[in-house]
Motif scaffolding. Structure first.
Motif, PDB file in Angstrom:
ATOM      1  N   TYR A  73       0.841  -1.193   0.000  1.00 47.31           N
ATOM      2  CA  TYR A  73       0.000   0.000   0.000  1.00 47.31           C
ATOM      3  C   TYR A  73       0.881   1.250   0.000  1.00 47.31           C
ATOM      4  O   TYR A  73       2.043   1.216   0.416  1.00 47.31           O
ATOM      5  CB  TYR A  73      -0.898   0.000   1.250  1.00 47.31           C
ATOM      6  N   PRO A 101      -8.408   2.173  -4.475  1.00 48.36           N
ATOM      7  CA  PRO A 101      -8.886   0.903  -5.028  1.00 48.36           C
ATOM      8  C   PRO A 101      -8.058  -0.268  -4.494  1.00 48.36           C
ATOM      9  O   PRO A 101      -6.885  -0.104  -4.136  1.00 48.36           O
ATOM     10  CB  PRO A 101      -8.681   1.070  -6.536  1.00 48.36           C
ATOM     11  N   VAL A 139      -6.584  -4.165  -5.241  1.00 50.25           N
ATOM     12  CA  VAL A 139      -6.250  -5.164  -6.256  1.00 50.25           C
ATOM     13  C   VAL A 139      -5.832  -6.454  -5.554  1.00 50.25           C
ATOM     14  O   VAL A 139      -4.929  -6.447  -4.721  1.00 50.25           O
ATOM     15  CB  VAL A 139      -5.103  -4.685  -7.169  1.00 50.25           C
ATOM     16  N   TYR A 169      -2.583   2.155  -5.318  1.00 50.95           N
ATOM     17  CA  TYR A 169      -3.483   1.027  -5.098  1.00 50.95           C
ATOM     18  C   TYR A 169      -3.119   0.326  -3.798  1.00 50.95           C
ATOM     19  O   TYR A 169      -1.947   0.296  -3.411  1.00 50.95           O
ATOM     20  CB  TYR A 169      -3.391   0.003  -6.243  1.00 50.95           C
ATOM     21  N   PHE A 198      -8.991   1.418   1.938  1.00 53.52           N
ATOM     22  CA  PHE A 198      -9.356   0.978   0.591  1.00 53.52           C
ATOM     23  C   PHE A 198     -10.853   1.018   0.395  1.00 53.52           C
ATOM     24  O   PHE A 198     -11.637   0.915   1.339  1.00 53.52           O
ATOM     25  CB  PHE A 198      -8.775  -0.406   0.263  1.00 53.52           C
ATOM     26  N   LEU A 216      -6.175  -1.081 -14.827  1.00 51.96           N
ATOM     27  CA  LEU A 216      -6.730  -0.758 -13.513  1.00 51.96           C
ATOM     28  C   LEU A 216      -7.090   0.720 -13.402  1.00 51.96           C
ATOM     29  O   LEU A 216      -8.117   1.071 -12.812  1.00 51.96           O
ATOM     30  CB  LEU A 216      -5.737  -1.158 -12.423  1.00 51.96           C
ATOM     31  N   ASP A 217      -6.257   1.599 -13.964  1.00 48.49           N
ATOM     32  CA  ASP A 217      -6.570   3.026 -13.940  1.00 48.49           C
ATOM     33  C   ASP A 217      -7.886   3.308 -14.656  1.00 48.49           C
ATOM     34  O   ASP A 217      -8.679   4.149 -14.218  1.00 48.49           O
ATOM     35  CB  ASP A 217      -5.449   3.829 -14.609  1.00 48.49           C
ATOM     36  N   LYS A 258     -10.249   3.582 -11.507  1.00 44.67           N
ATOM     37  CA  LYS A 258     -10.093   5.020 -11.243  1.00 44.67           C
ATOM     38  C   LYS A 258     -10.824   5.886 -12.259  1.00 44.67           C
ATOM     39  O   LYS A 258     -10.768   7.124 -12.189  1.00 44.67           O
ATOM     40  CB  LYS A 258      -8.601   5.396 -11.236  1.00 44.67           C
TER      41      LYS A 258
END
Length: 382
Positions: free
Chosen positions: A80, A134, A136, A161, A225, A352-353, A357
């Motif tokens: 993180y 977020p 993952v 993330y 998160f 992922l972005d 996001k």
């Protein structure tokens, strides 16, 4: 499960030069590693990275591999963003884990404790940032501990993330549990059984759902998160498990299969959540390609199928980055380790972005001159 065995054996034939990618500004203040120590490449994001380990026990089900265990024990490594820039770097893996992994993969040319001396970029037990980010979930290949995806995990954390990497107990050569107990690969005794892959991905799907259930109560950083923005990424059987998990758990909004045969069967009605296949050329010329082609037709939402030319099965893991330390010699035609890592990090982060996001990524819309190795499947949108 000859394919899974071949994937595990691939560790012994990879040959890539270990080097580094650009170091982000204001890197964490840590001691210089001893000469000859392998070091993972620096994360590319703006944030320092913290990490901590959780041990969770699912008393609602017996362990599927250890018939003497009445509950399923899991090791979960969290990565993180943190504001902390100095402190003790986390170990890559324990000495016994390093020994059993190198013995299991038949790499006898490196001292068995080599991977326990590998340097990571994460600060052990650093305080997480206050922002909601977020989440993952990462899942490794069969026989491999979660640590073999550390480079990707650290990079994602540096980009903003929270990452939860799951060691699926008894499915890797070694998993250290509380009290110093080491769980070895009991599932390896069954991997030639009919239907093994399909059953294993269901075990992993249950593991992921349990971890998602438990994190809010078990991790002090859980308020950092956003439980409405969760994705899953995996390599090999871990990638196969991403789809298996998404079919069972609606909390996982998007997924990536990195070079893994698709074992979970998508219903004929289709599957509408975002999904990406990211793989080696084997997924065009053969290997798991038939299962990807089958599933591609059933993906009714946002989807991509991207092949990274010059990669092999382990190119999506840390193995090539540590090749020099392991004594693995280069193989002609294979991408240098740093480039393979850059491509993997870039395309995983872009996916992922965009989907966690809500940041549109033109990189995912068409081939890029900056990354010519990335080839879009002919059936993918251009």
């Amino acid at each position: 499960m000859r394919q899974i065995l071949a994937a595990a054996a691939g560790l012994t034939v990879l040959a890539m030069s270990a080097c580094s990618v650009p170091t982000p500004p204001r890197a964490a203040a840590v001691s210089t590693p001893p000469a000859g120590t392998a070091t993972l490449p620096a994360p590319t994001g703006a944030h320092p990275v913290g990490t901590t380990v959780l041990y969770l026990t699912d008393a609602s089900r017996p362990d599927p591999w250890n018939l003497d265990a009445k509950a399923r024990e899991l090791k979960v490594t969290m990565w993180y963003p943190t504001k902390q820039r100095d402190g003790q770097r986390a170990a890559y893996m324990a000495p016994k884990e390093s020994e059993l992994l190198l013995k299991g993969t038949k790499i006898a040319i490196a001292p068995y404790d080599t991977l326990s001396k590998t340097r990571t970029n994460s600060i052990k037990d650093a305080e997480p940032t206050e922002r909601k980010l977020p989440l993952v979930v990462l899942s490794p290949g069969f026989t491999k501990p979660m640590s073999t995806l550390t480079s990707l995990a650290e990079d994602l954390a540096s980009r903003g993330y929270v990452v939860a990497g799951i060691d699926h107990t008894y499915e890797s050569y070694a998993t250290t549990l509380p009290g110093g107990r080491v769980a070895e690969c009991l599932a390896c005794d069954s991997n030639s059984d009919p239907g093994f892959g399909a059953g294993l991905v269901q075990v992993r799907a249950a593991d992921v759902s349990f971890v998602l259930d438990q994190l809010p109560a078990k991790w002090k950083g859980s308020r950092r998160f956003d439980r409405s923005r969760i994705a899953m990424v995996g390599q090999s059987i871990g990638g196969s498990s991403a789809m298996a998990t998404m079919l069972k758990d609606l909390r996982v909004r998007a997924g990536i299969d990195m070079d893994g045969t698709a074992y979970a069967r998508i219903p004929k009605s289709g599957f509408s959540r975002p999904f990406m296949f990211l793989g080696s050329a084997q997924h065009v010329s053969g290997g798991p390609a038939p299962t990807w082609d089958r599933d591609w037709k059933l993906l009714t939402g946002w989807k991509r199928w991207i092949v990274l030319t010059g990669t092999e099965h382990q190119s999506f893991t840390d193995t090539p980055l540590l090749a020099d330390a392991l004594g693995i010699k280069p193989t002609a035609g294979v991408l240098p380790a740093a480039r393979a890592a850059e491509l993997t990090r870039t395309y995983v982060a872009a996916f992922l972005d965009q989907h966690l996001k809500s940041q549109r990524q033109p990189l995912l819309d068409k081939p890029s001159s900056r990354y010519p190795e990335a080839k879009f499947c002919p059936c993918a949108p251009s």
